[in-house]
Design an enzyme around this catalytic site. Structure first.
Site, mmCIF file in Angstrom:
data_model
loop_
_atom_site.group_PDB
_atom_site.id
_atom_site.type_symbol
_atom_site.label_atom_id
_atom_site.label_comp_id
_atom_site.label_asym_id
_atom_site.label_seq_id
_atom_site.Cartn_x
_atom_site.Cartn_y
_atom_site.Cartn_z
ATOM 1 C CG HIS A 98 -29.815 22.441 -3.168
ATOM 2 N ND1 HIS A 98 -29.859 21.619 -4.280
ATOM 3 C CD2 HIS A 98 -30.015 23.708 -3.609
ATOM 4 C CE1 HIS A 98 -30.097 22.372 -5.340
ATOM 5 N NE2 HIS A 98 -30.207 23.637 -4.957
ATOM 6 C CE LYS A 101 -4.806 3.159 -6.293
ATOM 7 N NZ LYS A 101 -5.705 2.049 -5.929
ATOM 8 C CD GLU A 160 -29.195 18.382 -3.877
ATOM 9 O OE1 GLU A 160 -30.328 18.647 -3.434
ATOM 10 O OE2 GLU A 160 -28.440 19.228 -4.407
ATOM 11 C CB CYS A 171 -3.159 2.570 -1.389
ATOM 12 S SG CYS A 171 -3.486 0.860 -0.978
ATOM 13 C CB CYS A 180 -0.940 -0.002 1.208
ATOM 14 S SG CYS A 180 -1.961 1.480 1.291
ATOM 15 C CD GLU A 215 -7.647 2.086 -8.792
ATOM 16 O OE1 GLU A 215 -8.472 2.290 -7.883
ATOM 17 O OE2 GLU A 215 -6.542 1.528 -8.587
ATOM 18 C CE1 TYR A 252 -7.325 -2.024 -6.476
ATOM 19 C CE2 TYR A 252 -8.490 -4.115 -6.571
ATOM 20 C CZ TYR A 252 -7.497 -3.320 -6.035
ATOM 21 O OH TYR A 252 -6.672 -3.818 -5.062
#
Length: 452
Positions: free
Chosen positions: A435, A51, A440, A48, A43, A182, A178
């Site tokens: 909002h 990346k 939302e 991670c 990682c 990615e 992924y």
């Protein structure tokens, strides 16, 4: 029997360092840890963290283009890979030093070399030193898998991408998960001509089908050439790059080829099978709910167990192990409703069941909306956000939440809390919207688009 240590950890990644630190600092254990490469593991050093920094770097051209639409006299020049790499290397050095400092402050002894298991209470270091321990924890992670075929040695993997001296002008990325998706987005954003081959029908297998299609369409709109139902037959070095022959009958030349076709647990050569530690078909270490192997004194956490190969999961497993063995608090790592984020462009956040998996279990209602977000709409971009809730028709519990949008990873973390608490669709409905935001829409979808 007197042991040199109460715990010996093999592997200095996220799960191993968490287990070592907790066992030493909170459990009062005498702990040692061996790491053959760099503290931080996949990682921090080659996954991670670097990346995500590359993701940030790749997004700036789009941000500058949007800035012009918002009235700024903004320009962007060429990307300086060497400058970025220098800064990236410095950051990884800083993080590794922080990991080392954390272990040392907790009282953990660190051995900067490979370790293997010699017997249920003994490890052997690369220099031949043998050390005894009451408990041994294997946290050696995994490594990228490249299949065996003609020219396979020409491929690089995600481990190598951060170490390139220069970015290629064109790259083929093989794989549909992924990591592959990615890096296709990252390198495309950095100006590399990116092509992706995947042998399946659609990228991101295992995720919600509708969301997979949405991400793939957005990637193609951004200029990535995705070829599904396509695999590599052979590769050879030629003038101008690497010639790739594929199952679609084509031969194409790329400057580089990166394989991201899955990862394999790092269990080979550790001496585990000789001791009777049960391994799975892919080499994963079989463990019980408390991360204990078939040999009672040997435990394993993280990607080497191939349960859920995510850094936060490895950390939770390491923590649970230390609490169970050294704090007298039997603790199972919770693998239910683990959220994940795919850092494609746009991002894809997901927690809970996909529509396909949910409808195989029970009757469900699907609430969904797709729209152009305010920020990119004003800038004239075609981006579309997709938000989706999978709801049990009987209990009304939200079984799955899926978001394809900028910053989806940030949103899905909060949605995961709601699902973990057992929120119903009516709980979402009772929540007042914030909002104007993209998020939302999660609480304003009132009518199901279909039942399944």
């Amino acid at each position: 029997m007197t042991f040199d240590y109460d715990l010996f950890v093999i592997g200095g990644g996220s799960g191993g360092v968490r287990a070592a630190r907790i066992a030493a600092s909170e459990g009062g254990a005498r702990v040692a840890l061996a790491e053959e490469y760099r503290l931080g593991g996949t990682c921090v050093i080659r996954g991670c963290v670097p990346k995500k920094l590359m993701v940030f770097a790749s997004e700036y051209p789009g941000a500058v283009e949007d800035a012009r639409a918002y009235g700024w006299d903004a320009r962007i020049g060429g990307f300086d890979w060497k400058k970025f790499r220098k800064a990236l290397d410095a950051e990884l050095d800083r993080l590794e030093a922080a990991y080392r400092s954390g272990q040392e402050k907790a009282g953990v002894t660190i051995y900067d070399q490979r370790a293997v298991v010699a017997d249920p209470h003994r490890v052997r270091l690369a220099d031949g030193t043998e050390i005894t321990a009451k408990h041994i924890l294997v946290a050696t992670g995994g490594h990228p898998f490249v299949p065996d075929f003609e020219g396979a040695e020409l491929a690089i993997t995600s481990n190598d991408i951060f170490l390139l001296d220069a970015l290629p002008k064109s790259i083929l990325i093989v794989g549909g998960g992924y990591i592959a998706s990615e890096f296709a987005c990252i390198l495309n954003g950095l100006g590399v001509e990116a092509t992706q081959y995947y042998r399946g029908a659609q990228i991101l297998r295992g995720f919600d089908g509708e969301c997979r299609g949405h991400v793939a369409e957005a990637m193609r709109d951004n200029g990535i050439r995705i070829h599904c139902g396509t695999d590599v037959l052979r590769m050879e070095k030629v003038d101008g790059g690497i010639k790739v022959a594929s199952t679609d009958g084509q031969e194409r030349v790329f400057d580089a080829v990166m394989y991201a076709t899955g990862r394999t647990p790092n269990s080979h050569g550790l001496g585990l099978q000789d001791l009777g530690v049960e391994l799975g078909r892919r080499g994963e270490i079989k463990v019980d709910d408390y991360s204990q192997t078939s040999v009672p004194s040997i435990y394993a956490v993280g990607d080497v167990t191939d349960r859920i190969a995510l850094t936060p999961v490895a950390i939770r497993e390491g923590q649970a192990f230390a609490q169970t063995v050294f704090a007298g608090k039997p603790t199972k790592a919770d693998h239910e409703l683990v959220a994940s984020a795919v850092f494609t462009q746009p991002e894809f956040g997901s927690v809970g069941l996909s529509e396909e998996d949910a409808r195989d279990q029970e009757a469900v209602e699907i609430y969904q909306t797709a729209f152009r977000p305010m920020q990119s709409l004003f800038a004239g971009r075609r981006d579309r956000v997709l938000m989706k809730l999978v709801v049990s028709a009987e209990t009304r519990k939200v079984l799955g939440c899926h978001i394809v949008a900028p910053q989806a990873g940030e949103m899905i973390q909060l949605a995961a809390i709601a699902l973990k608490m057992g929120a119903t669709k009516e709980d979402f409905d009772r929540t007042v919207a914030v909002h104007p935001t993209m998020a939302e829409e999660l609480v304003t979808m009132k009518t199901p688009v279909r039942k399944a």
